[in-house]
Each structure stands twice: as C-alpha cells, then as structure tokens.
Design a protein around this motif. Structure first.
Motif, mmCIF file in Angstrom:
data_model
loop_
_atom_site.group_PDB
_atom_site.id
_atom_site.type_symbol
_atom_site.label_atom_id
_atom_site.label_comp_id
_atom_site.label_asym_id
_atom_site.label_seq_id
_atom_site.Cartn_x
_atom_site.Cartn_y
_atom_site.Cartn_z
ATOM 1 N N ASP A 1 0.812 -1.211 0.000
ATOM 2 C CA ASP A 1 0.000 0.000 0.000
ATOM 3 C C ASP A 1 0.851 1.270 0.000
ATOM 4 N N SER A 2 2.035 1.235 0.588
ATOM 5 C CA SER A 2 2.872 2.437 0.653
ATOM 6 C C SER A 2 3.840 2.543 -0.519
ATOM 7 N N GLU A 3 3.818 1.567 -1.453
ATOM 8 C CA GLU A 3 4.737 1.562 -2.581
ATOM 9 C C GLU A 3 4.091 2.160 -3.826
ATOM 10 N N LEU B 1 9.909 1.389 -6.876
ATOM 11 C CA LEU B 1 11.166 2.049 -6.525
ATOM 12 C C LEU B 1 10.972 3.197 -5.547
ATOM 13 N N ARG B 2 9.740 3.618 -5.356
ATOM 14 C CA ARG B 2 9.467 4.723 -4.439
ATOM 15 C C ARG B 2 8.475 4.261 -3.380
ATOM 16 N N ARG B 3 8.608 4.861 -2.210
ATOM 17 C CA ARG B 3 7.746 4.457 -1.096
ATOM 18 C C ARG B 3 7.392 5.685 -0.264
ATOM 19 N N ALA B 4 6.161 5.735 0.227
ATOM 20 C CA ALA B 4 5.719 6.796 1.134
ATOM 21 C C ALA B 4 5.886 6.301 2.569
ATOM 22 N N VAL C 1 6.701 11.494 3.832
ATOM 23 C CA VAL C 1 7.829 11.738 2.937
ATOM 24 C C VAL C 1 7.846 10.662 1.864
ATOM 25 N N MET C 2 8.550 10.965 0.758
ATOM 26 C CA MET C 2 8.735 9.994 -0.315
ATOM 27 C C MET C 2 10.215 9.631 -0.381
ATOM 28 N N VAL C 3 10.518 8.339 -0.322
ATOM 29 C CA VAL C 3 11.895 7.849 -0.429
ATOM 30 C C VAL C 3 12.063 7.234 -1.810
ATOM 31 N N ASP C 4 13.014 7.772 -2.589
ATOM 32 C CA ASP C 4 13.278 7.301 -3.946
ATOM 33 C C ASP C 4 14.612 6.561 -3.939
ATOM 34 N N ALA C 5 14.569 5.236 -4.116
ATOM 35 C CA ALA C 5 15.787 4.434 -4.067
ATOM 36 C C ALA C 5 16.655 4.641 -5.302
ATOM 37 N N ARG C 6 16.076 5.113 -6.385
ATOM 38 C CA ARG C 6 16.877 5.300 -7.601
ATOM 39 C C ARG C 6 17.884 6.426 -7.447
ATOM 40 N N TYR C 7 17.453 7.521 -6.848
ATOM 41 C CA TYR C 7 18.309 8.707 -6.749
ATOM 42 C C TYR C 7 18.770 8.981 -5.319
ATOM 43 N N ASN C 8 18.456 8.063 -4.404
ATOM 44 C CA ASN C 8 18.889 8.206 -3.016
ATOM 45 C C ASN C 8 18.454 9.550 -2.433
ATOM 46 N N VAL C 9 17.170 9.869 -2.576
ATOM 47 C CA VAL C 9 16.645 11.135 -2.066
ATOM 48 C C VAL C 9 15.406 10.866 -1.213
ATOM 49 N N THR C 10 15.167 11.753 -0.255
ATOM 50 C CA THR C 10 13.952 11.740 0.560
ATOM 51 C C THR C 10 13.303 13.107 0.435
ATOM 52 N N LEU C 11 12.091 13.156 -0.077
ATOM 53 C CA LEU C 11 11.398 14.409 -0.323
ATOM 54 C C LEU C 11 10.171 14.512 0.577
ATOM 55 N N GLU C 12 9.961 15.689 1.134
ATOM 56 C CA GLU C 12 8.815 15.920 2.002
ATOM 57 C C GLU C 12 7.558 16.124 1.152
ATOM 58 N N THR D 1 0.821 21.422 10.245
ATOM 59 C CA THR D 1 1.170 21.707 11.638
ATOM 60 C C THR D 1 0.885 20.520 12.538
ATOM 61 N N GLY D 2 -0.089 19.676 12.168
ATOM 62 C CA GLY D 2 -0.408 18.476 12.938
ATOM 63 C C GLY D 2 0.225 17.252 12.318
ATOM 64 N N PRO D 3 0.307 16.142 13.070
ATOM 65 C CA PRO D 3 0.901 14.915 12.545
ATOM 66 C C PRO D 3 0.139 14.363 11.343
ATOM 67 N N ALA D 4 0.870 13.723 10.441
ATOM 68 C CA ALA D 4 0.305 13.023 9.290
ATOM 69 C C ALA D 4 0.845 11.597 9.307
ATOM 70 N N TYR D 5 -0.006 10.616 8.987
ATOM 71 C CA TYR D 5 0.413 9.216 9.075
ATOM 72 C C TYR D 5 -0.484 8.360 8.197
ATOM 73 N N ASP D 6 -0.280 7.033 8.219
ATOM 74 C CA ASP D 6 -1.048 6.058 7.433
ATOM 75 C C ASP D 6 -1.041 6.378 5.934
ATOM 76 N N PRO D 7 0.136 6.551 5.284
ATOM 77 C CA PRO D 7 0.133 6.851 3.851
ATOM 78 C C PRO D 7 -0.193 5.619 3.007
ATOM 79 N N ALA D 8 -0.942 5.837 1.927
ATOM 80 C CA ALA D 8 -1.267 4.784 0.953
ATOM 81 C C ALA D 8 -1.113 5.378 -0.441
ATOM 82 N N TRP D 9 -0.330 4.712 -1.303
ATOM 83 C CA TRP D 9 -0.020 5.210 -2.639
ATOM 84 C C TRP D 9 -1.053 4.675 -3.622
ATOM 85 N N ALA D 10 -1.645 5.558 -4.432
ATOM 86 C CA ALA D 10 -2.626 5.133 -5.424
ATOM 87 C C ALA D 10 -1.962 4.186 -6.430
ATOM 88 N N PRO D 11 -2.641 3.120 -6.834
ATOM 89 C CA PRO D 11 -2.008 2.145 -7.730
ATOM 90 C C PRO D 11 -1.849 2.612 -9.164
#
Length: 594
Positions: free
Chosen positions: A455-457, A462-465, A478-489, A494-504
């Motif tokens: 669900d988070s892929e 190659l990318r994961r939330a 955040v998004m972690v991209d294994a191809r370019y070794n980067v983490t993007l916000e 202001t409040g917490p965010a959690y339970d990410p799910a990536w659309a297929p």
C-alpha cells in the motif's frame, strides 16, 4: 540546565498565591467549561467526546531539558532540607495521552487527557516523565504531580479519579499505549488522595502529593531515568468523563503540560563499580564430548579427588554478547534502513534498551590454544574411548532444507478487502467483497501483511511513502526514492500526518492527519500539490485509508454514527461515503488487496 538552591526550609510568601493565579488563568482560557460550585449533577453530558489532536507514534522527539523551579514546591507543607534542588519536569507531547477500550490503542500528540467512562467505554490517561536530569545519586525528599483541567462537560455526580505509579515493566508501553496492557500494568504506588467529580469541577489545577511510600517507589525509578503513570477514573455507568490538559494544541505546545515537581538532595557520587566477568560453561559440541566429560567426572567422584574450586565474587556478572550492526554497503541502503527504522518506531514504539551488562564482540583471528595435559593420580583409570565407532551407532544430522521464500498473494483474494475484527472474541483477520458481502475468516496472515506493505509503494516499486518527523519533531509524509537516493517531504502540516497509501494508478497519496483537531483523511500529489480533505467529522476519527485496485475508491475505518469501529468506503474525491460492515462488532485496519 540551571539549578536552584533552597536557602531556607520555608517557601516564599508569594508562592502561596500560585494556585489562585493558576485558577484565574485557567478560567480565562477560551473554550474551557468547568462545572460551577453548587451544581448537583454536573454539567449536561454532551453527545460526543471532544476529539483530541494526535495519533499513536513512536517518533522520538528531542528530550526536553527539565528546568528547576524558581521557588518551592507548591505544597506549603513540604519543608525541603538544606542543599536540596527543585526539579520541574514537563511531560512531552509524545509521552502524554490516553487509551480506551474503544480501539485498544494509544492517542498522543493531542490537547486532552481523557479519563473516566463514556458511552460504554473506559478511558485511561497516561503520562511518562524523563528523569535523566536528576543525578543518579539523588535522594528524593518530596514530589507532587500537577494536572490542569481542560473540560468538565461530561462529569456527573459520583466517581473518583486517582494517579498510579507503574512498575518499570510498563515503561515500554509508551507511546503505543495498548489498552489491555496499560489496564493490567502492575502498580507500585497510588499518588495522593482520590478526587471526586466535585473536586475536579471546582479546582482547575489538581495536585497529587507523593506520600513516603510513593516517594520510595519513585526513588527506584531515578536510576532508570523514566517514570510512568496511569490516570484512573470511573469504569462503569453512568457516563462520567474528565479531561486534563496535555499542553499540546494544534501543532504547538501552548497549553499547560502535566508537571512533576521533585525536591531532591544530590548525594556524593560513588566510585564506578568494577565487575568480574563470568562466562557460562560451554555446551558440549557433541555426544562424544558429553561422554568424555561424564567419564572424567565419574572417575573424580570414585577416588574423591576434585580440581580446586573458587567461590563466585560478589561483583560477578555474566556478559550479554552483542555484535555491531553491519555497515550499509552504500548510501541508498543506509537511507532505506533509516526510513524503515523510523516508520517501525512510529507504529510499534521505541526498541528495547540494551541491558547494562552488554559486551560488544570484536572479531579476531582464531589463535590455536596451547595443549594442556591434566594429570590425575587415580586408580582405576577411566576406560578410554574406543578409537573407532561404527557409523550405525552415530546419529547423523538431518539434511538442511532451503527456507521457502514469501508466497505470492492468491488470486482468489485479489480485489477483496481484508480487515481486522473482534467478531469471534479476539482480533482476527477477515475478507469481504467490495460491497460488504461474502465475508470469510482469513486463516493465514501473510496475504494481509503483503498487501499492507504494498500500500505504501508506488507502482514502479522504486518509491515508497513513509512517515518521518520534520525539523519540529512532528510526523509528516515523505517519499523515499531508491533510484536517486533522495527523501522528499510531501506534507507540510502543523499536525501529525500518518497512514500513507499510494494510489495504484497515479502519483497520489491518501493519508490521515490531525490538522483539523481530529483524525481525518486527505489526498495529495507526491510533489505536495493539490491537498484535498475527504472526510469531515466533529470528534469522530477516520483512519487507515487504502486504495481500490483501479484507484477509483478508498476504504477506511471510522467510529462515526455507531461509536464502534466500522469499515467504510468512498469515492476517490470523498463522495458517496457508506458503511460496509455496519454491525455490532469492531472492525478496523482495512486493506484493499491488489
């Protein structure tokens, strides 16, 4: 951290005005409603509980430096000795919260600490204080716990509230705070007297004093550097709920956090103890070695001659051997391990601390041991082992088999919705069709776990939330991209965010945030644009979104309408929200299997 020396046993006169000043400041706060003196049955019970900001998280914030008080502990009965120090410790947002029988999980990063009984469910408050600022050699003379009231609208006549200091085994329950474990945690001491509903309604600041037994119990926690408390209230009908302030409001800390004041006298530091390492007797490598050891011991017993023995010293310790974590082979692997570790801690809590008697193993090249000959003057000599043993008398080890890899998700499950339910009396996995029909028990867990991980892929694999705290310590997506070794916000809330799910089928993320004051579901593009809120509630929560295989719908769970956790589904734009389960059980954590 600065220290405040107490020059005299008596507190300054102006400190006696602190409770009055705190009371006036409390009553002047907007949105705070307290029962007035003279009301017989409390304020009218509201239809709902105010939903606090927050979600369970194990993200470790930077420890707050406890600041000693500028005066004495508020209780004028305490006469601190000379050379004592006042420590004023504030509970951090990720260590302050509540848990309930409604969903059996903790709620931190929230404005209120709910304690009592409401609509058929019991609520426990939870506090944990960092004691590391106290010198380990400190002797505690006195202590008080101060809580500021936030909401008394759901108080009714009767009932009592108390605070319990928990045994160290409960320290690891934070911040996930599972209800069943916190409820059954061992109590070491009850702090101060119990307070009634009338007490709470008329006194905005509640002070719990430590008696000698409670001080002795707290003293044992100084060496561990942490103290955990459970707040108990009424546990049965009628509805009777009180809410204290956690100090955390809308992504800030503008409220009044729980305060633990400790009067302690630092004692002279003792010398660092020395230990004698004692290793356990090695386990014989095989049956032949066992036979040889047995025969030698038998011979010694026959003639009554034993090798000299030495009694264990008082400062002996058996080391726990640990090895260092292997260094990642490249930066991509290191970034990935860091992101996975952060997400794991957010969901399951901090890892268990290492024991005090660890010993880090350093690999070395083996050195042949010198040959030693033991001489025994004994008659008769032990029977020597035969030079050869027939193969038929030996038990050969079984042929190792290869460990099977992960099984693919069966096709029969694809397109179905898997979820957790208590309909059989425990938390079991079930599946159903997207319209709520053909419900069945899922007897194996691996399809659910695999679907949850996917669900988070992204579709490219190659990318994961993931969830990662920002520079303010607030969890964000955040998004972690294994191809370019980067983490993007992705989110900047202001409040917490959690339970990410990536659309297929596209680069869009569904997630949960407490931005509006309660847990609601949002969607956003991977680049952070086009943020949309899909659900709107007053105090109820919506959680755990998961996309349908075609990306047209989102399944989630909510406690709206019925007060029980139910599985809901809606269109990707938030329209056509409907209850799929709608039964008398609790159903939660849905995953649409793809």
């Amino acid at each position: 951290m600065s220290e405040t020396r107490i020059p005299t046993p008596r507190a300054p006169v102006w400190l006696s005005l602190l409770p009055l000043i705190a009371s006036l400041a409390f009553l002047a706060r907007p949105g705070v409603v307290l029962a007035l003196p003279g009301q017989t049955s409390g304020l009218a019970a509201a239809a709902t509980i105010p939903r606090p900001i927050g979600t369970p998280t194990a993200t470790q914030l930077a420890p707050r430096e406890p600041t000693p008080a500028t005066g004495d502990v508020r209780d004028d009965r305490i006469a601190p000795p000379q050379d004592s120090l006042i420590f004023t410790l504030h509970a951090a947002p990720d260590a302050t919260g509540w848990t309930s029988s409604l969903d059996n999980r903790g709620h931190v990063y929230m404005p209120g600490i709910h304690v009592g009984f409401f609509k058929g469910h019991v609520y426990y408050g939870a506090l944990q204080f960092d004691l590391s600022s106290l010198p380990a050699s400190s002797a505690i003379h006195a202590a008080t716990l101060e809580l500021t009231g936030l909401d008394a609208q759901r108080l009714s006549a009767g009932g009592s509230w108390r605070v319990n200091l928990l045994a160290p085994a409960a320290d690891d329950l934070w911040p996930t705070l599972p209800y069943d474990q916190l409820r059954s945690a061992t109590t070491e001491a009850t702090i101060g007297p119990a307070f009634t509903a009338a007490d709470l309604a008329q006194n905005p600041v509640t002070t719990f004093d430590f008696d000698p037994a409670a001080i002795e119990a707290l003293q044992r926690h100084v060496g561990r550097g942490v103290a955990s408390f459970r707040l108990d209230g009424p546990m049965s009908e009628p509805d009777n709920l009180f809410t204290w302030d956690s100090g955390y409001h809308k992504g800030s800390e503008s409220g009044v956090a729980p305060i633990l004041r400790i009067v302690a006298v630092p004692l002279p530091a003792t010398a660092t103890p020395t230990y004698v390492l004692i290793t356990s007797t090695p386990t014989p490598a095989n049956i032949l070695t066992v036979a040889a050891v047995f025969k030698a011991a038998t011979a010694q017993a026959v003639i009554g001659v034993f090798p000299p023995s030495t009694q264990l010293p008082h400062n002996w310790v058996t080391p726990v051997i640990v090895t260092n974590t292997p260094t990642p082979e490249n930066r991509v692997t290191a970034t990935w391990i860091e992101a996975v570790s952060t997400a794991w801690a957010f969901v399951y809590g901090a890892p268990t601390p290492l024991p005090a008697n660890i010993w880090t193993a350093t690999p070395i090249s083996p050195t042949p041991a010198p040959t030693a000959t033991a001489t025994f003057t004994a008659t008769p000599r032990p029977t020597p082992l035969p030079l050869l043993i027939p193969l038929a008398q030996l038990v050969l080890p079984a042929t190792p088999t290869a460990t099977p890899g992960p099984q693919p998700i069966p096709d029969i499950l694809r397109g179905k919705i898997a979820f957790v339910s208590d309909r059989l009396g425990a938390a079991d996995l079930f599946v159903m069709d997207p319209d709520g029909s053909h419900m069945a028990l899922l007897t194996q867990r691996y399809p659910y776990d695999q679907a949850l991980e996917r669900d988070s892929e992204a579709a490219d694999g190659l990318r994961r939330a993931l969830v990662k705290p920002n520079d303010r310590g607030v969890p964000q997506i955040v998004m972690v991209d294994a191809r370019y070794n980067v983490t993007l916000e992705i989110t900047r809330l202001t409040g917490p965010a959690y339970d990410p799910a990536w659309a297929p089928n596209r680069d869009r993320i569904a997630f949960v945030s407490t931005e509006p004051g309660n847990d609601e579901i949002y969607t956003v593009n991977v680049d952070g644009s086009d943020l949309r809120r899909l659900t709107y509630n007053t105090w109820e929560w919506d959680k755990h979104p998961s996309w349908s295989p075609d990306g047209a719908q989102v399944v989630f769970y909510s406690n709206r309408d019925t007060g029980r956790q139910q599985i809901w589904v809606m269109n990707a734009d938030g329209s056509a929200q409907r209850n799929l389960t709608n039964d008398r059980f609790n159903n939660w954590d849905p995953v649409w299997i793809k």
